[in-house]
Enzyme design. Structure first.
Site, mmCIF file in Angstrom:
data_model
loop_
_atom_site.group_PDB
_atom_site.id
_atom_site.type_symbol
_atom_site.label_atom_id
_atom_site.label_comp_id
_atom_site.label_asym_id
_atom_site.label_seq_id
_atom_site.Cartn_x
_atom_site.Cartn_y
_atom_site.Cartn_z
ATOM 1 N N LYS B 17 19.342 55.040 6.173
ATOM 2 C CA LYS B 17 20.661 54.988 6.807
ATOM 3 C C LYS B 17 20.838 56.225 7.675
ATOM 4 C CE LYS B 17 22.884 52.414 3.018
ATOM 5 N NZ LYS B 17 21.949 52.437 1.868
ATOM 6 N N CYS B 81 10.215 39.921 15.055
ATOM 7 C CA CYS B 81 9.712 41.005 14.206
ATOM 8 C C CYS B 81 8.389 41.564 14.727
ATOM 9 C CB CYS B 81 9.569 40.537 12.763
ATOM 10 S SG CYS B 81 11.137 40.006 12.066
ATOM 11 N N GLY B 118 19.955 35.389 9.836
ATOM 12 C CA GLY B 118 19.734 33.950 9.970
ATOM 13 C C GLY B 118 20.857 33.190 9.283
ATOM 14 N N CYS B 217 13.217 41.098 -1.107
ATOM 15 C CA CYS B 217 13.525 40.900 0.308
ATOM 16 C C CYS B 217 13.342 42.220 1.048
ATOM 17 C CB CYS B 217 14.978 40.452 0.482
ATOM 18 S SG CYS B 217 15.379 38.909 -0.360
#
Lengths: 139, 400
Positions: B17, B81, B118, B217
């Site tokens: 971040k 990607c 998505g 993920c």
């Protein structure tokens, strides 16, 4: 296209490759007349052989579940959990949800036999009802 | 025409971040560090290729204004990607074409907190007419009604399909792949997440799309990566130290997906990866058995499994056995994703295709510190973006 009814109330399919008014509900595809490749959307030319002639074919309404996922986290407005899968309908791969089955890995397995079914998405102010399709376990 | 291409300098920022910095800051940091790593300046660059998917466009020129405007051609590239790999390959092609001696590639993304990628679509408001839209004449959103558009769900189906075809791939197997990558990440100070998870923790975490739980993920995060490439001829004119640290690009390949029967309903990430791998091995003159480490596109745990097979790291259909043999662990025979992979290092989309090359270069140069794969001489970096595009680079340690 598929909708020929002129009187209200009317039923419309969620997508134009779902046919509701020509016998039992079924899916159709654009088939390349040269190589037999099938597409649910319109194509300028065949992605496989570049041919430009297409004919409309009916897709088998029964098939085998080749893969699936159980979506537990989705965009706002999408009800979860639901089962998304790819169904081999006599050689044509179809994308769809599974319905009338518990959405867990004990009840959903690759290789299971499924069949096309339809359900209502609701009716609008004009009295038009939208119909979607899904697949359910076949006996 | 120049025969050989070398990476002269390369850098990735810390992934994670970066609330106080924008994409221009991050890309500029990576560019200036890559130039310094290669011992060169913007004055030496003949071409710049840059990628950034989620920003406002024109990232290459925006970065130039921070690091040096010299009037060289800029190519802003976009390839899902595979954007970072495409930027690198664009600079490489310019050198191969004889238009450039040295080129710069950069990829950057800010994705921290973006959430699910998505899917979606605006739901029908009550009372509105059902009106057809788009190529399927849809009268409402199809995501969630006719399958899923979400990335975790799409790639879950990719892995489950492999399991259906060859067997042995269940929830636990996929979770174990994630366990490996999170374990690897503990040695990577630049990873967005470097926490080790037990198998139970992974399997009992929040389910996103079965069998992918949250830690299975890829992590949305901020980051940038940049590389300086040079022709073999030009490299000879540089210092011995620069030649020693340079890494040879033995293969640079980009493919798209050839038509396959099912590709219109579920993206086929396999065929284009297999094609790219075959071409890359031919270009490099090395086989998969000669790779000392592999960074492959584990955007989800379910994707990593199929790419063991697609990259030829195992026999066809043998990915489950390959994993269960322990081969892809860092102390195994074929270390895969020793960086922690996209699941823990993170996946700032456009940076990924250069960051994975940075990881391989780091090992080939013997500079990877605690996570060094000892004696690494050859490595492979793979990315795939849906649509689809696949980039593969094979890299070799300098003999100098």
């Amino acid at each position: 296209m598929t909708g020929t009814a002129t009187s209200s109330p009317e039923r419309v399919p969620l997508v134009d490759y779902l046919v509701l008014d020509d016998g039992p509900p079924h899916l159709i595809a654009h088939e390349c007349t040269s190589c037999g490749a099938r597409y649910f959307d319109r194509r300028n030319a065949c992605a496989s052989c570049f041919g430009t002639d297409f004919t409309t074919v009916e897709i088998a309404t029964e098939g085998t579940l080749r893969t699936f996922t159980i979506v537990a986290f989705a965009a706002p407005g999408v009800e979860v959990p639901f089962v998304s899968g790819v169904i081999d309908c006599d050689g044509t791969s179809v994308r769809g949800n599974l319905t009338n089955v518990e959405p867990d890995s004990d009840h959903v397995q690759t290789g299971m036999k499924v069949r096309l079914t339809t359900y209502s998405l609701g009716t609008d102010d004009q009295g038009t009802e939208a119909i979607s399709f899904a697949f359910e376990p076949a006996p | 025409m120049s025969d050989e291409i070398w990476i002269l300098g390369i850098n990735m920022t810390k992934f994670g971040k970066h609330f106080d910095r924008d994409v221009i800051d991050l890309a500029s940091e990576a560019v200036m560090a890559a130039l310094a790593d290669g011992g060169v300046t913007m004055a030496d660059m003949d071409v710049l290729a840059a990628g950034n998917l989620m920003g406002s466009g024109g990232i290459g020129q925006q970065v130039q204004k921070q690091v040096g405007q010299t009037g060289i051609p800029v190519y802003n590239v976009s390839n899902a990607c595979a954007t970072g790999a495409t930027a690198l390959r664009t600079a490489i092609m310019s050198i191969k074409a004889g238009e450039s001696e040295m080129g710069l590639a950069v990829g950057v993304e800010k994705l921290a907190g973006v959430g699910l990628l998505g899917g979606g679509g605006s739901a029908k408001k009550d009372g509105q007419e059902w009106e057809p839209h788009g190529r399927y004449g849809a009268v409402g959103p199809t995501d969630g009604r006719i399958g899923t558009d979400t990335m975790p769900g799409v790639f879950a189906q990719v892995g489950m399909e492999y399991g259906h075809k060859y067997g042995g791939a269940d929830f636990e197997l996929f979770a174990k792949i994630s366990e490996k990558n999170h374990a690897h990440s503990t040695l990577n100070p630049l990873a967005a997440y470097s926490k080790r998870f037990t198998l139970d923790e992974i399997m009992n975490d929040m389910m996103i799309a079965y069998p992918n739980t949250r830690p299975m993920c890829s992590a949305n995060c901020d980051g940038a990566a940049a590389a300086v490439v040079v022709s073999g001829e030009k490299l000879k004119s540089l210092s011995l130290e620069q030649q020693r640290r340079a890494v040879k690009v033995s293969a640079s390949v980009l493919t798209s997906d050839p038509w396959q029967e099912a590709c219109q309903v579920l993206p086929d990430v396999n065929t284009l990866t297999r094609n790219a791998a075959q071409t890359a091995y031919e270009q490099a003159g090395v086989g998969p058995d000669e790779l000392d480490l592999v960074e492959l596109h584990d955007c989800f745990a379910t994707a990593e499994l199929v790419h063991y097979d697609n990259l030829g790291l195992c026999e066809k259909g043998g990915a489950v056995d390959f994993f269960n043999s322990g081969a892809p662990w860092r102390d195994g025979s074929k270390p895969v994703n020793v960086s922690g992979g996209l699941q823990s290092k993170g996946h700032p989309i456009s940076a990924t295709g250069i960051a994975n090359i940075w990881e391989v270069c780091h090992h080939l140069r013997g500079e990877a510190g605690d996570r060094q794969i000892e004696g690494a001489k050859v490595g492979l970096a793979h990315v795939i973006g849906l649509g689809s595009a696949c980039g593969i680079h094979i890299l070799e340690k300098s003999a100098a």
